[in-house]
Design an enzyme around this catalytic site. Structure first.
Site, mmCIF file in Angstrom:
data_model
loop_
_atom_site.group_PDB
_atom_site.id
_atom_site.type_symbol
_atom_site.label_atom_id
_atom_site.label_comp_id
_atom_site.label_asym_id
_atom_site.label_seq_id
_atom_site.Cartn_x
_atom_site.Cartn_y
_atom_site.Cartn_z
ATOM 1 N N ASP A 5 0.935 -1.105 0.206
ATOM 2 C CA ASP A 5 0.040 -0.017 -0.093
ATOM 3 C C ASP A 5 0.633 1.179 0.225
ATOM 4 O OD1 ASP A 5 -2.993 1.156 0.507
ATOM 5 O OD2 ASP A 5 -1.690 2.310 1.796
ATOM 6 N N ILE A 6 0.730 2.177 -0.855
ATOM 7 C CA ILE A 6 1.548 3.566 -1.004
ATOM 8 C C ILE A 6 1.119 4.282 0.176
ATOM 9 C CG2 ILE A 6 2.012 5.188 -2.366
ATOM 10 C CD1 ILE A 6 1.108 3.823 -5.123
ATOM 11 N N GLU A 62 -4.942 2.335 -4.055
ATOM 12 C CA GLU A 62 -3.449 2.350 -4.091
ATOM 13 C C GLU A 62 -2.809 1.336 -3.454
ATOM 14 O OE1 GLU A 62 -4.546 4.681 -0.352
ATOM 15 O OE2 GLU A 62 -5.389 4.435 -2.394
#
Length: 569
Positions: free
Chosen positions: A437-438, A480
């Protein structure tokens, strides 16, 4: 393949054998023409016509030259028979359309017929046989006349077997099906030769007409029958191939099946397929040489440019029988050893979607190719090719994320389910799921805009796919969040890979071009990563996803982000 020293030896033997042998025959058995020059020329013409019109028996051409030469031998003697046979061989050899590599067959066949004529004639004379006289009315002479063609056949068969073993290095049996057919045709046709001899003695040259017309008519009928039967066989084969073509839903499989079918049906050396692209230019998409697949050459051909461009503009096939015909207009790749070229448009709904090019190293190789049949096969391929392209596009839209081109959530879940089935059946021994996950992705959207966020997602996806390589399967799980599925790898190795990916993301600068700010920007981002394995951490797909997600948010996000965390029970 016959090696060059052997070819040179064959030419040398022929150049020595033929003049010396003819001189020997002329001295030993001088011809007595006695004003029969016109008759001899008439027989030469008759033998040339017979030689140029083989009958098709059991799917193979049979040249009935021997029965005609028998009548010449009984009428004019050994010398004239030998000379006329050599001259009558010319139409046969012309039909073979010999290339430079196979031109040695000219002296080889000439020498073979020469040796058989001389040997059988000398045996016949040695046993007391004669020619020109009414030899059929005496039992001993009649016996020798019957024996002569059998000796001729046996010597011919022995010599062919010797050539096959020595020249062509083939390990074949002497008694074969072809030898059987040759013997049957000998029994059938040699009485015709004897009948021609009797009729000539009684009525002269008119015998050639009375014997020749029925024989030539039968030859034409058999050739036409063979031609129509061949076309019917082709149509049956193509109907089956067309059915199999439509079952292929992958473009590569469809092209491979089509090219293999071409090699199966026709004698080819090269196959090239060009596709019409979106700019209405031709791009090579398939290149097969001598049944081996090679990478296609880059570059495009425009309409009216080269062989492909001309066929593209006219929508009509083009055939070239030798290199000097196609070489001046050719553009793009074509093997220099190619002689014959056949180009056919691939049409769907009367629109050209591509061009098929087939080539052969032989001159005039496609003279007898049933063009209508080949066009029908090309039409079926065009439909199958377009269907395969449509299927692949549809499949890609359903399986991949439109933005990042990675696999999407639905496909990934199906893949994970199938991998668990393999795990349970012991086809694989371990699975590891990595969730990424960004970090602070919302701030990128807020600062630079959502278009910039999309750019980051696309570059992030490319970066992960590059770092993972062929070690696992990468998917966009949502927003994301991304996932990586690894097979047959332990959790420690997976953790090391995850840490490597985290560091590479951290040090990489991501470029934003579509920014709300005036200038493009380079930014740094980080990612939080969670891992879980099966069967150690989970025994079913949803549990593995849940545990990897829990490791991501509890072990990595809540612990400060930009770190790798394993699932802990």
């Amino acid at each position: 393949m016959v090696k060059s020293p052997m070819k040179i030896s064959i030419w040398a033997v022929w150049l020595i054998l033929l003049p010396l042998g003819l001189w020997f025959l002329y001295q030993t058995y001088p011809p007595k023409i006695d004003g029969n020059t016109s008759d001899i020329l008439a027989f030469l013409l008759f033998m040339s016509v017979v030689a140029s019109m083989p009958m098709m028996i059991n799917g193979r051409p049979v040249f009935f030259l021997q029965w005609a030469s028998l009548s010449v031998f009984l009428i004019f003697g050994l010398f004239i028979e030998t000379v006329l046979v050599q001259l009558a061989l010319i139409p046969i050899l012309l039909q073979l359309r010999l290339s430079q590599e196979t031109r040695f067959r000219l002296p080889l066949n000439s020498s073979m017929f020469f040796l058989v004529s001389i040997s059988s004639g000398l045996i016949y004379y040695g046993l007391g046989g004669k020619h020109a006289a009414d030899i059929l009315w005496y039992p001993n002479s009649l016996f020798l006349v019957i024996l002569y063609p059998l000796i001729y056949f046996l010597l011919n068969a022995i010599l062919i077997f010797f050539i096959s073993q020595v020249v062509y290095q083939r390990k074949e049996k002497f008694f074969t099906l072809d030898l059987g057919w040759e013997f049957v045709t000998t029994l059938i046709t040699y009485p015709v030769g004897i009948a021609l001899y009797i009729m000539y003695k009684q009525i002269g040259l008119i015998a050639l007409v009375l014997i020749g017309i029925p024989f030539i008519s039968l030859s034409v009928i058999l050739r036409l029958y063979h031609s129509s039967r061949t076309v019917n066989d082709y149509l049956k084969e193509i109907a089956e191939l067309g059915h199999q073509l439509t079952q292929n839903l992958q473009v590569k499989e469809t092209i491979a099946f089509f090219t293999n079918s071409l090699y199966k049906l026709f004698k080819l050396d090269f196959v090239f397929i060009h596709e019409v692209d979106e700019s209405n230019a031709l791009t090579m998409i398939a290149r097969v040489e001598n049944k081996r697949v090679f990478p296609s050459f880059p570059g495009v051909l425009l309409i009216n440019e080269g062989i492909c461009g001309n066929v593209f503009s006219t929508k009509e096939p083009a055939i070239y029988h030798q290199k000097r015909e196609w070489l001046p207009i050719n553009k793009g790749y074509m093997p220099m050893e190619t002689e014959s070229v056949l180009a056919i448009p691939l049409l769907k709904n009367e629109q050209v979607i591509g061009i098929l090019i087939v080539g052969s190293k032989k001159k005039r190789a496609f003279v007898h190719v049933p063009l209508m049949v080949l066009q029908l096969l090309c039409s079926q391929f065009a439909v199958a090719f377009e269907n395969a392209k449509y299927f692949e596009k549809t499949k890609e839209f359903s399986e991949r994320c439109a933005l990042t081109k990675l696999y999407n959530y639905c496909f990934f879940e199906q893949l994970l389910t199938s991998k668990f089935q393999e795990l349970k059946s012991s086809q694989i021994n371990q699975l590891v799921l990595i969730m990424l996950d960004i970090d602070y992705f919302k701030s990128i959207n807020d600062t630079y805009g959502h278009q910039a966020g999309n750019e980051v997602l696309v570059e992030f996806a490319k970066r992960i796919k590059y770092l993972v390589g062929n070690k696992g399967i990468v998917a966009r799980y949502g927003g994301e969040e991304f996932s990586i599925l690894l097979t047959n790898i332990n959790i420690q190795e997976a953790s090391e890979l995850a840490e490597f990916i985290r560091r590479m993301i951290e040090i990489h600068s991501f470029t934003i071009k579509q920014s709300m700010k005036s200038q493009p920007a380079k930014i740094k981002i980080t990612a939080s990563i969670g891992l879980a394995s099966a069967p150690h951490d989970a025994d079913e797909p949803l549990a593995l996803i849940k545990h990897a997600d829990r490791a991501l948010y509890t072990g990595a996000k809540q612990a400060g982000r930009n770190r790798v965390a394993r699932y802990v029970k």
